[in-house]
Design a protein around this motif. Structure first.
Motif, mmCIF file in Angstrom:
data_model
loop_
_atom_site.group_PDB
_atom_site.id
_atom_site.type_symbol
_atom_site.label_atom_id
_atom_site.label_comp_id
_atom_site.label_asym_id
_atom_site.label_seq_id
_atom_site.Cartn_x
_atom_site.Cartn_y
_atom_site.Cartn_z
ATOM 1 N N MET A 168 36.197 42.875 45.657
ATOM 2 C CA MET A 168 37.637 42.782 45.620
ATOM 3 C C MET A 168 38.182 43.532 44.398
ATOM 4 N N ALA A 169 37.552 43.310 43.254
ATOM 5 C CA ALA A 169 38.002 44.001 42.043
ATOM 6 C C ALA A 169 37.720 45.498 42.134
ATOM 7 N N ARG A 170 36.598 45.840 42.708
ATOM 8 C CA ARG A 170 36.240 47.248 42.846
ATOM 9 C C ARG A 170 37.279 47.994 43.663
ATOM 10 N N GLN A 171 37.675 47.437 44.785
ATOM 11 C CA GLN A 171 38.673 48.082 45.635
ATOM 12 C C GLN A 171 40.020 48.178 44.938
ATOM 13 N N PHE A 172 40.373 47.151 44.164
ATOM 14 C CA PHE A 172 41.639 47.207 43.443
ATOM 15 C C PHE A 172 41.619 48.321 42.412
ATOM 16 N N PHE A 173 40.516 48.437 41.661
ATOM 17 C CA PHE A 173 40.456 49.459 40.622
ATOM 18 C C PHE A 173 40.380 50.864 41.214
ATOM 19 N N TYR A 174 39.820 50.996 42.405
ATOM 20 C CA TYR A 174 39.844 52.304 43.065
ATOM 21 C C TYR A 174 41.248 52.674 43.531
ATOM 22 N N SER A 175 42.120 51.701 43.735
ATOM 23 C CA SER A 175 43.472 51.994 44.201
ATOM 24 C C SER A 175 44.422 52.366 43.063
ATOM 25 N N VAL A 176 43.975 52.240 41.809
ATOM 26 C CA VAL A 176 44.806 52.666 40.678
ATOM 27 C C VAL A 176 44.914 54.185 40.735
ATOM 28 N N LYS A 192 47.073 41.797 36.836
ATOM 29 C CA LYS A 192 47.321 40.357 36.757
ATOM 30 C C LYS A 192 47.199 39.691 38.125
ATOM 31 N N SER A 193 47.677 40.357 39.164
ATOM 32 C CA SER A 193 47.578 39.778 40.507
ATOM 33 C C SER A 193 46.124 39.699 40.963
ATOM 34 N N LEU A 194 45.313 40.672 40.590
ATOM 35 C CA LEU A 194 43.886 40.640 40.911
ATOM 36 C C LEU A 194 43.208 39.468 40.223
ATOM 37 N N PHE A 195 43.483 39.290 38.935
ATOM 38 C CA PHE A 195 42.859 38.204 38.189
ATOM 39 C C PHE A 195 43.295 36.845 38.726
ATOM 40 N N ALA A 196 44.565 36.724 39.130
ATOM 41 C CA ALA A 196 45.052 35.464 39.704
ATOM 42 C C ALA A 196 44.363 35.182 41.031
ATOM 43 N N SER A 197 44.195 36.192 41.866
ATOM 44 C CA SER A 197 43.529 36.001 43.159
ATOM 45 C C SER A 197 42.075 35.585 42.976
ATOM 46 N N ILE A 198 41.384 36.235 42.055
ATOM 47 C CA ILE A 198 39.993 35.873 41.794
ATOM 48 C C ILE A 198 39.902 34.454 41.244
ATOM 49 N N ALA A 199 40.828 34.086 40.363
ATOM 50 C CA ALA A 199 40.820 32.734 39.795
ATOM 51 C C ALA A 199 41.051 31.678 40.872
ATOM 52 N N ILE A 200 41.987 31.931 41.781
ATOM 53 C CA ILE A 200 42.266 30.972 42.857
ATOM 54 C C ILE A 200 41.057 30.808 43.759
ATOM 55 N N LEU A 201 40.451 31.910 44.160
ATOM 56 C CA LEU A 201 39.304 31.836 45.060
ATOM 57 C C LEU A 201 38.096 31.180 44.387
ATOM 58 N N ASN A 202 37.863 31.493 43.115
ATOM 59 C CA ASN A 202 36.738 30.872 42.402
ATOM 60 C C ASN A 202 36.975 29.386 42.166
ATOM 61 N N PHE A 203 38.180 29.009 41.784
ATOM 62 C CA PHE A 203 38.476 27.605 41.550
ATOM 63 C C PHE A 203 38.328 26.797 42.835
ATOM 64 N N THR A 204 38.867 27.313 43.918
ATOM 65 C CA THR A 204 38.767 26.608 45.195
ATOM 66 C C THR A 204 37.319 26.500 45.651
ATOM 67 N N GLY A 205 36.565 27.564 45.528
ATOM 68 C CA GLY A 205 35.162 27.529 45.937
ATOM 69 C C GLY A 205 34.326 26.587 45.101
ATOM 70 N N LYS A 260 51.994 38.511 45.022
ATOM 71 C CA LYS A 260 52.195 39.881 44.549
ATOM 72 C C LYS A 260 50.963 40.738 44.819
ATOM 73 N N GLY A 261 49.773 40.174 44.573
ATOM 74 C CA GLY A 261 48.537 40.906 44.839
ATOM 75 C C GLY A 261 48.326 41.173 46.309
ATOM 76 N N ALA A 262 48.691 40.220 47.155
ATOM 77 C CA ALA A 262 48.558 40.426 48.603
ATOM 78 C C ALA A 262 49.516 41.512 49.076
ATOM 79 N N MET A 263 50.695 41.566 48.513
ATOM 80 C CA MET A 263 51.660 42.601 48.901
ATOM 81 C C MET A 263 51.229 43.980 48.414
ATOM 82 N N GLU A 264 50.670 44.052 47.210
ATOM 83 C CA GLU A 264 50.236 45.339 46.675
ATOM 84 C C GLU A 264 49.045 45.893 47.423
ATOM 85 N N SER A 265 48.176 45.021 47.925
ATOM 86 C CA SER A 265 46.987 45.509 48.603
ATOM 87 C C SER A 265 47.316 46.108 49.965
#
Length: 121
Positions: free
Chosen positions: A1-9, A37-50, A112-117
């Motif tokens: 997920m982070a890899r794809q985000f950083f490739y989109s910069v 920030k949206s990437l870090f928030a998404s990763i935090a939500i998914l990790n916390f829930t898991g 915000k991260g979902a909209m940017e992706s």
């Protein structure tokens, strides 16, 4: 997920900051991290829930009742008092409350991260 985000910069953004005199670390910390920030928030939500909902690892390695995690304890209560559905549902509500609260706190960045992706320029 982070890899794809950083490739989109955009490369133009990185090249412009390099021309302005930033090093590779400067580009990362001053340009890429603030827009991530949206990437870090998404990763935090998914990790916390898991982590919060993990069942297999605690159920496998913990064998003392007083050390059970909430999910394993709820399953134990469900096995012991199977006819008492109200106890099980009350446990599910209490168990899901921290996840919902965490999502509410980070919802803005997650959306915000979902909209940017989905937007490709």
């Amino acid at each position: 997920m982070a890899r794809q985000f950083f490739y989109s910069v955009p490369n133009e953004l990185i090249e412009a900051s390099r021309l302005d005199g930033l090093s590779h670390a400067g580009v990362f910390f001053r340009i890429v991290c603030p827009i991530s920030k949206s990437l870090f928030a998404s990763i935090a939500i998914l990790n916390f829930t898991g982590t919060w909902n993990s069942y297999m690892v605690p159920a496998t390695f913990i064998n003392k009742l007083e050390k059970f995690t909430l999910v394993v304890g709820l399953q134990t209560v469900n096995m012991t008092y199977f006819q008492k559905t109200n106890l099980t549902l009350a446990g599910v509500v209490l168990l899901s409350f921290p996840v919902i609260l965490f999502f509410i706190c980070t919802q803005k960045q997650f959306v915000k991260g979902a909209m940017e992706s989905g937007i490709k320029g």
